[in-house]
Design a protein around this motif. Structure first.
Motif, short mmCIF file in Angstrom:
data_model
loop_
_atom_site.label_atom_id
_atom_site.label_comp_id
_atom_site.label_asym_id
_atom_site.label_seq_id
_atom_site.Cartn_x
_atom_site.Cartn_y
_atom_site.Cartn_z
N UNK A 21 0.83 -1.21 0.00
CA UNK A 21 0.00 0.00 0.00
C UNK A 21 0.86 1.25 0.00
N UNK A 22 1.93 1.24 0.82
CA UNK A 22 2.81 2.42 0.86
C UNK A 22 3.55 2.61 -0.45
N UNK A 23 3.90 1.49 -1.10
CA UNK A 23 4.55 1.59 -2.40
C UNK A 23 3.61 2.19 -3.43
N UNK A 24 2.33 1.79 -3.38
CA UNK A 24 1.35 2.36 -4.29
C UNK A 24 1.14 3.85 -4.01
N UNK A 25 1.17 4.23 -2.72
CA UNK A 25 1.02 5.64 -2.37
C UNK A 25 2.20 6.45 -2.91
N UNK A 26 3.41 5.90 -2.78
CA UNK A 26 4.58 6.61 -3.31
C UNK A 26 4.49 6.75 -4.82
N UNK A 27 4.00 5.69 -5.48
CA UNK A 27 3.83 5.76 -6.94
C UNK A 27 2.83 6.84 -7.30
N UNK A 28 1.72 6.91 -6.54
CA UNK A 28 0.71 7.93 -6.81
C UNK A 28 1.27 9.33 -6.56
N UNK A 29 2.07 9.48 -5.48
CA UNK A 29 2.68 10.78 -5.20
C UNK A 29 3.64 11.19 -6.31
N UNK A 30 4.42 10.22 -6.80
CA UNK A 30 5.34 10.52 -7.89
C UNK A 30 4.59 10.94 -9.14
N UNK A 31 3.45 10.26 -9.41
CA UNK A 31 2.65 10.63 -10.57
C UNK A 31 2.08 12.04 -10.41
N UNK A 32 1.61 12.35 -9.18
CA UNK A 32 1.07 13.69 -8.92
C UNK A 32 2.16 14.74 -9.07
N UNK A 33 3.36 14.43 -8.57
CA UNK A 33 4.48 15.37 -8.68
C UNK A 33 4.87 15.57 -10.14
N UNK A 34 4.83 14.47 -10.92
CA UNK A 34 5.16 14.59 -12.34
C UNK A 34 4.15 15.47 -13.07
N UNK A 35 2.86 15.32 -12.71
CA UNK A 35 1.83 16.16 -13.33
C UNK A 35 2.07 17.62 -12.98
N UNK A 36 2.41 17.88 -11.69
CA UNK A 36 2.67 19.27 -11.28
C UNK A 36 3.86 19.85 -12.02
N UNK A 37 4.93 19.05 -12.16
CA UNK A 37 6.11 19.53 -12.89
C UNK A 37 5.78 19.78 -14.35
#
Length: 368
Positions: free
Chosen positions: A150-166
Motif C-alpha cells: 500500500x505504501x509503495x502504491x502511495x509513493x507511486x501515486x505521489x510521484x505521478x502527482x508530482x510529475x503532473x505538477x512539474x
C-alpha cells in the motif's frame, strides 16, 4: 472520503455482529449462569474492532487483555476466542510502523504463553495452542506485506502527482516564453506602424506584415505546445530547439534589434529536453533585450565544449538598471528552474561595462 466512511461502517457492523455472537455463545455455554465479568470479557474480545483503523494498537491490546482475562477466570471455549486478536494484529501490521506491530505481536504471543501455561498437562488441548500462534503469525505477515504494498502504491501515486505538477509548470513556462516573445515583437512593430503610418506608409506596411507573421508564428507555437497534451494525436509536432535559432533571430532583426550569432566548437545535437531549454533561454533573454534594453545590440554565443554547452546572451543597452530590482525577475527564476531541471546552471546580471548578460551551461554529449 466516502470510501473511508464505508470502511468504518463495515468495521462497526463486523464488531457488533461478532460481539453479539460471542455473548450469545457465552450464554449458551453456561446456560445463562455466567457472571457479568465473563460477559464483559466476551464483549471486549470483539467490540474494539470498530476502532481498529483509528487506534489499531489500543484495540488489539484491549482484545488481547480480554482474552487473557477470560483465560485467567476460566471462561469456557477460551481457545476459540482469538479471532479479534487476529484481526487486530493484521490492522496494526497494516497501519502502523513495524516496531509498533511487533509490540502487538508480542502481546498476542504472551497471551498464548499464558494459555499454554494454564493448559499444561492436558495433551489434547496442548495440540490446539499451535493453531492460534500460526494464525497470529499469518495475520502479522499479511498485514506487514499489505502495508508495504500500500505504501509503495502511495509513493507511486505521489510521484505521478508530482510529475503532473512539474509538467504543468513546464507548460506554464512554455506559454510564458511563447506569449512574451511574440507579443513583444507585435507590440514594437504595431507601435512603429502607428508612428510612421502617415509619414512612411511603406515602413508601416512592412511593420504590419511582421505583426501578421509573428501572430501566425505565435499561433503555430501555441498549437505545438498544446498538442503535447493530446497523446493520441499522430500529428503532434516536435518542440523547437537550437536548429530553429535562425528563424528566431530573423524575427528579432525584423523588429530593428541587431543580433549577432557566434558558434564555437563542434556543433552537435542535444537531448530533446536540453535542446528545448537552450532555445527557450535564448528566446526569453533576447526578448528581454527587446523589451528592456532600449536602443541596443545583442549577441548570442554558443560554445560547444567537450562536455558542456554554454549559451551566452549579452547586450550593450541601458536596461541593466531597469532589470536590477534587487530580486530575481520572474523570467530569470523560470529560466533558472528550467536549467536545473536538465542538470544545468544559469546566471544572469548586469555586465561590468554596461548592458546585461545571461549565461546558461548545460551538459552536452561528447563529440563523435
Amino acid at each position: 472520503m466516502r470510501g473511508i466512511l464505508r470502511s468504518v461502517q463495515l468495521d462497526i457492523a463486523l464488531a457488533v455482529a461478532l460481539t453479539a455472537f460471542e455473548i450469545a455463545s457465552v450464554a449458551v455455554a453456561t446456560d445463562g449462569r455466567a457472571n457479568w465479568l465473563t460477559y464483559l470479557f466476551a464483549g471486549l474480545s470483539f467490540a474494539p474492532i470498530a476502532l481498529r483503523q483509528r487506534a489499531p494498537l489500543t484495540s488489539t491490546l484491549v482484545m488481547g487483555g480480554a482474552v487473557l482475562g477470560s483465560l485467567l477466570f476460566g471462561y469456557p471455549g477460551l481457545s476459540d476466542s482469538g479471532l479479534g486478536v487476529v484481526i487486530g494484529l493484521f490492522s496494526v501490521a497494516l497501519l502502523r510502523p513495524l516496531p509498533v506491530a511487533l509490540v502487538a505481536l508480542g502481546v498476542a504471543l504472551a497471551v498464548l504463553g499464558v494459555h499454554f501455561t494454564v493448559l499444561v498437562g492436558d495433551v489434547d488441548k496442548l495440540a490446539l495452542v499451535g493453531s492460534p500462534a500460526v494464525q497470529y503469525l499469518v495475520a502479522f505477515g499479511l498485514g506487514v506485506s499489505t502495508g508495504r504494498w500500500s505504501r509503495r502504491m502511495e509513493r507511486t501515486a505521489e510521484q505521478a502527482t508530482r510529475a503532473v505538477a512539474e509538467e504543468r509548470i513546464r507548460i506554464a513556462h512554455e506559454l510564458h516564453d511563447v506569449v512574451a516573445h511574440h507579443m513583444s515583437v507585435i507590440s514594437v512593430q504595431s507601435g512603429l506602424a502607428e508612428y510612421v503610418l502617415d509619414s512612411d506608409p511603406e515602413v508601416a506596411r512592412e511593420a504590419l506584415a511582421t505583426v501578421g507573421d509573428t501572430s501566425r508564428a505565435a499561433l503555430a507555437d501555441m498549437r505545438k505546445l498544446l498538442a503535447v497534451l493530446r497523446v493520441d494525436d499522430p500529428g503532434t509536432q516536435p518542440q523547437p530547439g537550437l536548429s530553429e535559432l535562425d528563424g528566431l533571430l530573423d524575427r528579432l532583426r525584423a523588429t530593428g534589434l541587431p543580433v549577432e550569432l557566434a558558434v564555437t566548437g563542434t556543433r552537435r545535437e542535444l537531448p530533446p529536453g536540453a535542446d528545448l531549454c537552450a532555445y527557450r533561454v535564448a528566446q526569453e533573454s533576447l526578448t528581454n533585450v527587446l523589451k528592456h534594453a532600449g536602443p541596443a545590440t545583442a549577441r548570442l554565443d554558443l560554445d560547444y565544449g567537450e562536455r558542456t554547452l554554454t549559451v551566452k546572451i549579452t547586450d550593450d543597452g541601458r536596461g541593466a538598471r531597469a532589470r536590477d530590482t534587487g530580486a530575481p525577475a520572474r523570467g530569470i527564476i523560470g529560466m533558472t528552474e528550467r536549467a536545473e531541471l536538465y542538470g544545468g546552471v544559469l546566471t544572469a546580471g548586469p555586465r561590468p561595462d554596461g548592458g546585461f548578460a545571461v549565461v546558461l551551461r548545460l551538459p552536452c554529449p561528447e563529440a563523435v
